[in-house]
Design a protein around this motif. Structure first.
Motif, short mmCIF file in Angstrom:
data_model
loop_
_atom_site.label_atom_id
_atom_site.label_comp_id
_atom_site.label_asym_id
_atom_site.label_seq_id
_atom_site.Cartn_x
_atom_site.Cartn_y
_atom_site.Cartn_z
N VAL A 148 40.30 33.69 16.68
CA VAL A 148 41.32 34.49 17.13
C VAL A 148 42.73 34.40 16.32
O VAL A 148 43.45 35.28 16.13
N SER A 149 42.87 33.02 16.25
CA SER A 149 44.06 32.63 15.57
C SER A 149 44.10 33.15 13.89
O SER A 149 44.87 33.78 13.55
N GLU A 150 42.79 32.81 13.62
CA GLU A 150 42.77 32.88 11.92
C GLU A 150 42.85 34.58 11.82
O GLU A 150 43.26 35.12 10.81
N ALA A 151 42.39 35.46 12.88
CA ALA A 151 42.29 36.71 12.73
C ALA A 151 43.82 37.37 12.86
O ALA A 151 44.12 38.55 12.57
N GLY A 152 44.88 36.72 13.24
CA GLY A 152 46.03 36.96 13.01
C GLY A 152 46.77 37.31 14.54
O GLY A 152 48.03 37.95 14.71
N TYR A 153 46.23 36.87 15.65
CA TYR A 153 46.72 37.25 16.90
C TYR A 153 47.58 35.87 17.50
O TYR A 153 47.10 34.66 17.23
N ASP A 154 48.45 36.28 18.11
CA ASP A 154 49.55 35.16 18.70
C ASP A 154 48.95 34.95 20.19
O ASP A 154 49.39 34.05 20.87
N TRP A 155 48.70 35.71 20.94
CA TRP A 155 48.50 35.96 22.44
C TRP A 155 47.00 36.31 22.81
O TRP A 155 46.27 36.80 21.93
N ILE A 156 46.50 35.26 23.79
CA ILE A 156 44.98 35.31 24.37
C ILE A 156 45.05 35.48 25.85
O ILE A 156 46.05 35.28 26.34
N GLU A 157 44.08 35.95 26.50
CA GLU A 157 43.80 35.82 27.74
C GLU A 157 42.84 34.55 27.88
O GLU A 157 42.04 34.28 27.20
N LEU A 158 42.69 34.19 29.18
CA LEU A 158 41.86 33.08 29.43
C LEU A 158 40.40 33.60 29.54
O LEU A 158 39.38 32.64 29.32
N GLY A 159 40.25 34.58 29.88
CA GLY A 159 38.58 35.15 29.78
C GLY A 159 38.09 34.54 31.08
O GLY A 159 38.72 34.28 32.01
N PRO A 160 36.73 34.65 31.31
CA PRO A 160 36.15 34.13 32.52
C PRO A 160 36.41 32.82 32.57
O PRO A 160 36.43 31.71 31.75
N TYR A 161 36.94 32.34 34.05
CA TYR A 161 37.52 31.16 34.22
C TYR A 161 36.31 29.99 33.93
O TYR A 161 35.25 30.31 34.61
N GLY A 162 36.60 29.04 33.23
CA GLY A 162 35.58 28.10 32.67
C GLY A 162 35.02 28.00 31.57
O GLY A 162 34.60 27.18 31.06
N TYR A 163 35.29 29.00 30.71
CA TYR A 163 35.23 29.13 29.33
C TYR A 163 35.83 28.42 28.57
O TYR A 163 35.45 27.74 28.01
N LEU A 164 37.04 28.66 28.56
CA LEU A 164 38.23 27.76 27.97
C LEU A 164 38.25 26.54 28.76
O LEU A 164 38.07 26.54 30.25
N PRO A 165 38.94 25.44 28.25
CA PRO A 165 39.08 24.21 29.09
C PRO A 165 40.02 24.63 30.33
O PRO A 165 40.97 25.32 30.19
N PRO A 225 38.57 36.64 24.90
CA PRO A 225 37.21 36.31 24.60
C PRO A 225 36.27 37.50 24.56
O PRO A 225 35.29 37.32 23.82
N ASP A 226 36.41 38.57 25.42
CA ASP A 226 35.57 39.34 25.53
C ASP A 226 35.32 40.02 24.02
O ASP A 226 34.23 40.62 23.78
N SER A 227 36.37 40.19 23.20
CA SER A 227 36.24 40.54 21.81
C SER A 227 35.42 39.80 20.94
O SER A 227 34.95 39.87 19.90
N TRP A 228 35.02 38.51 21.68
CA TRP A 228 34.00 37.69 20.48
C TRP A 228 32.66 37.50 21.48
O TRP A 228 31.91 36.55 21.26
N GLY A 229 32.60 38.51 22.31
CA GLY A 229 31.15 38.54 23.04
C GLY A 229 31.06 37.73 24.19
O GLY A 229 30.07 37.20 24.64
N VAL A 230 32.28 37.33 24.92
CA VAL A 230 32.18 36.34 25.84
C VAL A 230 32.42 36.98 27.16
O VAL A 230 33.27 37.46 27.46
N TRP A 231 31.32 36.95 28.07
CA TRP A 231 31.42 37.67 29.45
C TRP A 231 31.23 36.41 30.62
O TRP A 231 31.88 36.87 31.80
N PHE A 232 30.88 35.43 30.24
CA PHE A 232 30.40 34.33 31.47
C PHE A 232 31.29 32.91 31.04
O PHE A 232 31.37 32.73 29.80
N GLN A 267 26.53 33.04 23.99
CA GLN A 267 28.28 33.01 23.51
C GLN A 267 28.47 31.97 22.51
O GLN A 267 27.88 30.79 22.51
N LEU A 268 29.43 32.35 21.63
CA LEU A 268 29.80 31.16 20.65
C LEU A 268 30.69 30.12 21.41
O LEU A 268 31.17 30.37 22.61
#
Length: 306
Positions: free
Chosen positions: A43-60, A20-27, A33-34
């Motif tokens: 992130v999927s469209e860009a061709g990546y298969d792996w992600i991190e959770l980022g700041p807890y609570g940003y993703l479900p 998420p950091d690469s999409w401007g997500v810090w909180f 933030q988007l």
């Protein structure tokens, strides 16, 4: 990068992802933030298969929902992220463990095996207010190393995860001297490093040299670059990390340092499987800016063999 004649090396021990950091997500929540679903789509469209959770609570945070949302986009989770201030001693342990436990439970539920541990800032990353000394006392170093070992032990015992500690600008684990002191003071069986190429360069370190010197301690990679000209201005003016990012100190590869191909080649030479997660700090940023950069960065890394 290859010159067009020499084939790129095959980096078959490196698993590339983004965050998420690469999409401007810090909180977890921020009007600048988007939305999380757009991050997952892009992130999927860009061709990546792996992600991190980022700041807890940003993703479900419901594992079933998050598994559904990532799965239908072909994404898997490589790690969660926690923030700690273990140098402050036993008084912060309970609050730290409460935070770590929530993130670790979701990380494990998503099938990931790593927990990225980021130490607290010694100055405010927006206002530059000095919150505490940038230098730890010997007692604080003992709290930091001992507390991190205990964290690694409990996270492994209770959640089956490995911690990887992230040297970070404006923290007490930053450049060569403090990273070496931290590694030399911790048990290699409990504590590994998340080498962030951008933060290490920001603090004057050489990522390839670190991999060659402490290869057995490298458990995870974050890939980013810094703009040397902007960094020189940041250092000259004493700019804290947040405003430095807003100035563009973390830049799109291959326009900064360090060169990523030598880092990836050195990591491949360790002979172990490693995640290499792209993290280009961009807070705040226009919502349409990240995707084109992510596409170009993924193409660049493929050109490096990853």
């Amino acid at each position: 990068m290859t010159d067009g004649r020499t084939p790129a090396p095959v980096l078959d021990r490196i698993r590339v992802g983004s965050a998420p950091d690469s999409w401007g997500v810090w909180f977890p929540e921020d009007p600048l933030q988007l939305p999380w679903w757009r991050f997952l789509d892009e992130v999927s469209e860009a061709g990546y298969d792996w992600i991190e959770l980022g700041p807890y609570g940003y993703l479900p945070t419901d594992p079933a929902r998050l598994a559904d949302e990532t799965g239908r986009r072909g994404l898997q989770v490589s790690a969660g992220t926690v923030f700690t201030a273990l140098h402050r001693g036993p008084d912060v342990w309970d609050a730290t463990w409460e935070h770590v436990s929530r993130v670790a439970a979701l990380t494990r539920a998503m099938g990931a095996r790593h927990l990225v541990v980021i130490p607290s800032f010694w100055r405010d990353d927006k206002t530059a207010k000095v919150l505490e000394s940038p230098d730890l006392t010997p007692e604080q170093w003992r709290h930091l190393t001992g507390g991190t070992e205990e964290l690694g032990r409990r996270v492994r015992e209770e959640f089956g995860l490995d911690i990887v500690v992230h040297p970070h600008a404006d923290t007490h684990i930053d450049g060569e001297a403090n990273v070496a002191r931290f590694l030399d003071g911790t048990d290699s069986g409990l504590v590994s490093l998340c080498l962030d190429t951008g933060h290490y360069a920001y603090c004057g370190g050489d990522s390839v040299q670190l991999i060659e010197t402490y290869g057995d301690r490298i458990g995870y990679l974050h890939l980013k670059q810094v703009d040397p000209q902007i960094l020189a201005e940041v250092v000259r003016d004493g700019v804290p990390f947040g405003p430095a990012v807003a100035r563009g100190v973390m830049c799109e590869p291959p326009h900064g340092v360090p060169a990523l191909e030598p880092v990836l080649t050195a990591a491949q030479g360790l002979g172990v499987d490693l995640f290499a997660i792209v993290e280009q700090d961009m807070y705040p940023c226009p919502p349409d800016r990240p995707l084109p950069i992510a596409r170009r960065t993924r193409r660049l890394l493929r050109g490096c063999g990853a």
